[in-house]
Motif scaffolding. Structure first.
Motif, short mmCIF file in Angstrom:
data_model
loop_
_atom_site.label_atom_id
_atom_site.label_comp_id
_atom_site.label_asym_id
_atom_site.label_seq_id
_atom_site.Cartn_x
_atom_site.Cartn_y
_atom_site.Cartn_z
N GLU A 189 0.80 -1.22 0.00
CA GLU A 189 0.00 0.00 0.00
C GLU A 189 0.83 1.27 0.00
OE1 GLU A 189 -3.56 -0.16 0.01
OE2 GLU A 189 -2.94 -2.17 -0.54
N ALA A 190 2.14 1.15 0.19
CA ALA A 190 2.95 2.35 0.32
C ALA A 190 4.29 2.21 -0.39
CB ALA A 190 3.14 2.70 1.80
N SER A 192 -0.82 18.44 7.53
CA SER A 192 -0.64 17.01 7.30
C SER A 192 0.72 16.71 6.68
CB SER A 192 -1.73 16.46 6.36
OG SER A 192 -3.01 16.56 6.94
N ILE A 193 1.19 15.49 6.93
CA ILE A 193 2.31 14.95 6.16
C ILE A 193 1.72 14.29 4.92
CG2 ILE A 193 4.13 13.21 6.09
CD1 ILE A 193 4.91 15.57 7.80
N TRP A 194 2.32 14.56 3.76
CA TRP A 194 1.91 13.95 2.48
C TRP A 194 3.04 13.04 2.04
CZ3 TRP A 194 -2.98 15.14 0.72
CH2 TRP A 194 -3.61 16.21 1.38
N GLU A 230 1.56 3.23 -5.37
CA GLU A 230 1.03 4.08 -6.44
C GLU A 230 -0.08 5.01 -5.93
OE1 GLU A 230 -0.03 1.81 -9.89
OE2 GLU A 230 2.04 1.18 -10.26
N ARG A 231 0.18 5.67 -4.83
CA ARG A 231 -0.81 6.60 -4.28
C ARG A 231 -0.11 7.62 -3.39
NH1 ARG A 231 -3.80 1.67 -1.65
NH2 ARG A 231 -2.68 0.77 -3.42
N LEU A 232 -0.83 8.70 -3.12
CA LEU A 232 -0.35 9.76 -2.23
C LEU A 232 -1.12 9.66 -0.93
CD1 LEU A 232 1.41 12.39 -1.96
CD2 LEU A 232 -0.64 13.63 -2.71
N ALA A 252 -5.78 7.94 1.44
CA ALA A 252 -5.07 7.76 0.18
C ALA A 252 -5.74 8.53 -0.95
CB ALA A 252 -4.99 6.28 -0.18
N PHE A 253 -4.92 9.08 -1.85
CA PHE A 253 -5.40 9.80 -3.03
C PHE A 253 -4.64 9.35 -4.27
CE2 PHE A 253 -6.06 12.65 0.58
CZ PHE A 253 -7.38 13.05 0.40
N LEU A 254 -5.21 9.57 -5.42
CA LEU A 254 -4.58 9.32 -6.73
C LEU A 254 -4.20 7.86 -6.92
CD1 LEU A 254 -2.18 12.43 -6.89
CD2 LEU A 254 -4.56 12.28 -7.65
#
Length: 385
Positions: free
Chosen positions: A297-298, A309-311, A318-320, A339-341
């Motif tokens: 997942e990361a 926030s921490i991004w 494959e995500r932000l 999670a985004f994108l």
């Protein structure tokens, strides 16, 4: 034969690549509830964390067709410098038009596996000295050097000779770390990897598997755990993300092996556990992560702080990721990571604060592990909240 040997090494490392190892089908993020400095306090179940509520909008694609981009450093005025890991070049990107201009090639770089030209940082004194710092792999080690950027010279010839400020950081086919950044104290920080030799992470005399803190000249800083060492924290597997929040707390992302990737709150002189522990264990003497994820997942690389926030950019994932912060030690994160994108732009390598509610995001699909699409790799401008 060289390629066969490299492949054999990577296979023998098993889960040792930056993409982490196999994960179970349950890939949900699990944010530990305890203080980063007090593992024993981590007793509340993750379910007690409310879900985060935020948003990410892709404002524009600044530029495309980058080759193995890795480090990204904003220049005063809004333009960007981007490093090519495999080509060992630094390219200037116009912050408005996206026009690319090659600045020059860093000599002595030896790209292989996860090594090459990695992190970039612009000196806080850039207006006076035009110094750019680079972390890179050579035939013998990883090192940090500063180079003068002379914009008056022809394109491709604008970099001065590297002035090495720190050498002897162990190198490997995997786990070279590579992120560098100047902190609020105007000192230079670097995240290193343990090169696949796990014992180096617990060896306080080694520069591998550490977060380092040094002066702009590469010297140990007053306040480091040891007065004669640049080692700031240890017990790390492969640190590739460094960022500070508005309270000037240092955060770092770290690749796990079989089970957990981590986001850690970094304190000087603390031991973050690798290889004795991975993820949240609550064992005395080791600092637990503030948040953790299944490696599928990361597999985190760069991080940035914006809008409370921490991004965190995910390669294999494959995500932000957004990790909301409360600002209070022992109560981080304030909500479950979001999670985004996901899957939209492939592997995500680097994220950098662009000011206010905006971020620069660099994809990483041309690094040999991704599946490049037309236009890869690219830099995106995001609006976040």
């Amino acid at each position: 034969m060289a390629a066969l040997a490299a492949a054999s090494l990577l296979l023998s490392a098993g889960c040792a690549s930056e993409d982490g190892g196999p994960a179970s089908s349950d890939g949900s993020p699990t944010p530990p509830a305890g203080s980063a400095s007090s593992p024993a306090a981590s007793s509340s179940p993750p379910a007690e964390r409310p879900p985060a509520k935020g948003s990410v909008d892709v404002v524009s694609t600044l530029t495309e067709k980058l080759s193995s981009p890795w480090g990204l450093a904003p220049l005063p005025g809004g333009d960007l410098l981007v490093a090519s890991r495999d080509d060992a070049t630094i390219t200037r990107i116009d912050g408005e038009s996206g026009k690319k201009t090659e600045v020059g090639t860093v000599p002595g770089v030896s790209p292989a596996g996860e090594g090459g030209l990695l992190g970039l940082a612009v000196a806080p004194t850039y207006g006076a000295d035009h110094l750019v710092y680079a972390y890179f792999t050579t035939e013998s080690d990883n090192r940090i050097a500063r180079l003068q950027y002379d914009e008056s010279k022809p394109a491709g010839q604008q970099l001065g000779a590297p002035d090495t400020i720190l050498r002897g950081i162990p190198k490997g086919f995997v786990h070279n770390g590579g992120r560098i950044a100047f902190g609020p104290d105007r000192m230079l920080y670097a995240g290193t990897g343990e090169t696949g030799d796990t014992g180096l992470a617990q060896d306080e005399k080694s520069l591998a598997g550490k977060i380092l803190r040094m002066t702009p000249d590469g010297e140990p800083v007053h306040g480091n755990p040891s007065a004669d060492s640049v080692v700031y924290s240890w017990g790390h597997r492969n640190v590739q993300g460094l960022a500070w929040d508005k309270q000037k707390r240092l955060w770092a992302s770290e690749f796990g092996q079989d089970t957990w990737d981590e986001l850690n709150a970094i304190e000087p002189g603390k031991n973050y556990g690798w290889p004795e522990v991975e993820g949240e264990k609550g064992e005395a003497g080791y600092v637990d992560p503030v948040a953790q994820w299944k490696t599928s997942e990361a597999s985190p690389s760069g991080i940035a702080y914006a809008q409370g926030s921490i991004w965190m950019a995910g390669l294999r994932g494959e995500r932000l990721w957004r990790i909301p912060l409360s600002g209070t030690p022992g109560q981080e994160p304030s909500a479950a990571p979001q999670a985004f994108l996901e899957g939209k732009y492939g592997r995500l390598r680097t994220v950098v604060a662009a000011g206010g509610d905006t971020l620069w995001l660099v994809t990483g699909n041309t690094d040999g592990r991704g599946t490049p699409k037309q236009g890869d790799d690219r830099i995106l401008l995001l609006k976040v909240r």
